[in-house]
Design a protein around this motif. Structure first.
Motif, PDB file in Angstrom:
ATOM      1  N   ASP A  35      14.809  -2.921  -4.904  1.00 46.53           N
ATOM      2  CA  ASP A  35      15.767  -3.224  -3.833  1.00 46.53           C
ATOM      3  C   ASP A  35      15.263  -2.716  -2.486  1.00 46.53           C
ATOM      4  O   ASP A  35      15.419  -3.394  -1.462  1.00 46.53           O
ATOM      5  CB  ASP A  35      17.134  -2.604  -4.143  1.00 46.53           C
ATOM      6  N   GLU A  36      14.667  -1.516  -2.485  1.00 46.58           N
ATOM      7  CA  GLU A  36      14.144  -0.968  -1.236  1.00 46.58           C
ATOM      8  C   GLU A  36      13.015  -1.829  -0.698  1.00 46.58           C
ATOM      9  O   GLU A  36      12.922  -2.080   0.513  1.00 46.58           O
ATOM     10  CB  GLU A  36      13.644   0.463  -1.461  1.00 46.58           C
ATOM     11  N   LEU A  37      12.151  -2.306  -1.584  1.00 45.03           N
ATOM     12  CA  LEU A  37      11.048  -3.165  -1.163  1.00 45.03           C
ATOM     13  C   LEU A  37      11.568  -4.445  -0.532  1.00 45.03           C
ATOM     14  O   LEU A  37      11.104  -4.864   0.537  1.00 45.03           O
ATOM     15  CB  LEU A  37      10.155  -3.494  -2.368  1.00 45.03           C
ATOM     16  N   VAL A  38      12.542  -5.060  -1.172  1.00 48.13           N
ATOM     17  CA  VAL A  38      13.126  -6.288  -0.626  1.00 48.13           C
ATOM     18  C   VAL A  38      13.729  -6.033   0.742  1.00 48.13           C
ATOM     19  O   VAL A  38      13.516  -6.815   1.690  1.00 48.13           O
ATOM     20  CB  VAL A  38      14.165  -6.867  -1.599  1.00 48.13           C
ATOM     21  N   GLN A  39      14.462  -4.952   0.893  1.00 53.29           N
ATOM     22  CA  GLN A  39      15.085  -4.650   2.189  1.00 53.29           C
ATOM     23  C   GLN A  39      14.051  -4.465   3.286  1.00 53.29           C
ATOM     24  O   GLN A  39      14.233  -4.936   4.413  1.00 53.29           O
ATOM     25  CB  GLN A  39      15.958  -3.387   2.066  1.00 53.29           C
ATOM     26  N   ARG A  40      12.951  -3.817   2.954  1.00 47.37           N
ATOM     27  CA  ARG A  40      11.914  -3.575   3.960  1.00 47.37           C
ATOM     28  C   ARG A  40      11.142  -4.851   4.296  1.00 47.37           C
ATOM     29  O   ARG A  40      10.508  -4.943   5.346  1.00 47.37           O
ATOM     30  CB  ARG A  40      10.945  -2.489   3.468  1.00 47.37           C
ATOM     31  N   LEU A  41      11.164  -5.837   3.388  1.00 42.92           N
ATOM     32  CA  LEU A  41      10.410  -7.073   3.606  1.00 42.92           C
ATOM     33  C   LEU A  41      11.219  -8.183   4.270  1.00 42.92           C
ATOM     34  O   LEU A  41      10.647  -9.224   4.623  1.00 42.92           O
ATOM     35  CB  LEU A  41       9.873  -7.604   2.259  1.00 42.92           C
ATOM     36  N   LEU A  42      12.504  -7.983   4.452  1.00 43.19           N
ATOM     37  CA  LEU A  42      13.373  -9.067   4.923  1.00 43.19           C
ATOM     38  C   LEU A  42      12.881  -9.729   6.206  1.00 43.19           C
ATOM     39  O   LEU A  42      12.952 -10.946   6.351  1.00 43.19           O
ATOM     40  CB  LEU A  42      14.806  -8.544   5.131  1.00 43.19           C
ATOM     41  N   ASP A  43      12.373  -8.916   7.144  1.00 42.31           N
ATOM     42  CA  ASP A  43      11.963  -9.463   8.447  1.00 42.31           C
ATOM     43  C   ASP A  43      10.453  -9.390   8.659  1.00 42.31           C
ATOM     44  O   ASP A  43       9.977  -9.458   9.793  1.00 42.31           O
ATOM     45  CB  ASP A  43      12.679  -8.722   9.574  1.00 42.31           C
ATOM     46  N   LYS A  44       9.698  -9.276   7.550  1.00 39.90           N
ATOM     47  CA  LYS A  44       8.255  -9.064   7.677  1.00 39.90           C
ATOM     48  C   LYS A  44       7.477 -10.366   7.496  1.00 39.90           C
ATOM     49  O   LYS A  44       7.812 -11.223   6.684  1.00 39.90           O
ATOM     50  CB  LYS A  44       7.767  -8.047   6.642  1.00 39.90           C
ATOM     51  N   ASP A  45       6.370 -10.466   8.265  1.00 38.59           N
ATOM     52  CA  ASP A  45       5.455 -11.600   8.156  1.00 38.59           C
ATOM     53  C   ASP A  45       4.342 -11.325   7.144  1.00 38.59           C
ATOM     54  O   ASP A  45       3.733 -12.262   6.614  1.00 38.59           O
ATOM     55  CB  ASP A  45       4.828 -11.896   9.522  1.00 38.59           C
ATOM     56  N   GLY A  46       4.053 -10.053   6.922  1.00 40.48           N
ATOM     57  CA  GLY A  46       2.989  -9.689   5.998  1.00 40.48           C
ATOM     58  C   GLY A  46       3.250  -8.330   5.393  1.00 40.48           C
ATOM     59  O   GLY A  46       4.119  -7.574   5.854  1.00 40.48           O
TER      60      GLY A  46
END
Length: 329
Positions: A35-46
């Protein structure tokens, strides 16, 4: 600026390089949960990862994500079919760790064969009172037969080292290597069954795939010599750890050296109770020079994959190059 996540610890100078091109979110602490990984990736391009699972669900939850750079050779943490389905590029870091991993595989094999860990524990326990001619008799490396399962870059590096020990080298691979490579390495192709029967020391360096899961299980261990050693520097899951623990406990094989485990960082509890195994925490590539090279290559892949830097659009190590130039879907 494009936004990226660096999902785990790395060298500060690598972060400084990435900051020249991106807005960097660096997780310097504990491993991110799903869940933490998904939250940190929400607005990421890479993203730059080191074993974090990037699944279809993760990709679906991170619609901007276009490149994921793995700081490892293996990429069984990537669902490549899911990457291809949405045109996300995955990259890895081959070659820069070949020699360090081969060195470590050799160290594990020798430690298992010569009962280094077992005898050290005995010494530390204060049991050494006098010289004994028959204490901790191991098996020779020099003049023995080395069986390599997986004759890729690291397997070939292992075979080169075998020459200095006057070893016979047999190997098994999905496809036979070129005749000139066999001649250079003085290596003989064999079926897996032939290799297991004749080798004094078996080293596993094949990639993990669904097909390679439990390449070594109870049936394979039963084919090995009772004095043989098994070394795994490939991936956890290639060996059935339950079957191996039983084979070691009953002395069906002589010893093992393991750097990787099924379900790591968990280690099968039975492996912790048998004396004839050398256990290390997935550190085969862990020299400072090699880990720096891996981190910098992962950064190169991410920078180029996201269209930045001198190699823009041409990352050095694409896993699924068919998606290059395609829009995220």
């Amino acid at each position: 600026m494009q936004k990226i996540l660096v999902a785990g610890p790395t060298f500060p100078e690598v972060i400084d390089r990435l900051k020249q091109y991106f807005e960097v979110d660096w997780n310097e602490g504990n491993v991110l949960t799903g869940d933490e990984l998904v939250q940190r990736l929400l607005d990421k391009d890479g993203a730059m990862t080191a074993g974090d699972p990037i699944t279809a669900a993760v990709l679906a939850a991170a619609p901007r994500l276009r490149v994921v750079s793995n700081m490892a050779v293996g990429f069984n943490n990537f669902d490549i079919a899911a990457f291809n389905a949405v045109n996300v590029l995955g990259t890895n870091t081959p070659d820069v760790l070949n020699e360090s991993v081969a060195d470590f595989g050799w160290a594990l094999m020798m430690a298992a064969a010569r009962r280094v860990t077992e005898s050290e524990h005995w010494l530390r326990a204060g049991k050494w009172q006098k010289f004994q001619y028959d204490a901790f008799l191991g098996t020779d490396i020099q003049g023995s037969t080395l069986g390599i399962v997986g004759m890729g870059r690291i397997g070939q590096a292992l075979a080169r080292r075998a020459r200095g020990f006057n070893m016979r080298v047999v190997y098994h691979n999905r496809t036979r290597v070129a005749p000139q490579i066999e001649a250079e390495l003085n290596a003989e192709y064999a079926s897996k069954e032939q290799l297991l029967r004749c080798a004094d020391h078996v080293v596993l360096v094949l990639p993990y795939t669904p097909e390679s899961r439990h390449t070594i299980g109870a049936a394979e261990l039963a084919q090995m010599k009772p004095t043989a050693t098994l070394t795994n520097i490939a991936r956890g899951g290639i060996v059935d750890d339950t079957a191996l623990a039983e084979a070691l406990r009953t002395r069906r094989i002589g010893a093992a050296g393991l750097d990787v485990f099924e379900g790591e960082p968990r280690v099968h509890p039975d492996l912790l109770t048998v004396p004839n195994v050398v256990l290390t925490p997935h550190i085969a590539s862990a020299t400072e020079a090699t880990r720096r090279a891996m981190a910098n290559l992962a950064a190169d892949n991410l920078i180029a994959g996201l269209g930045e830097g001198p190699q823009a659009g041409r990352p050095p190590n694409p896993i699924n190059p068919g998606v290059l130039g395609k829009a995220r879907s």
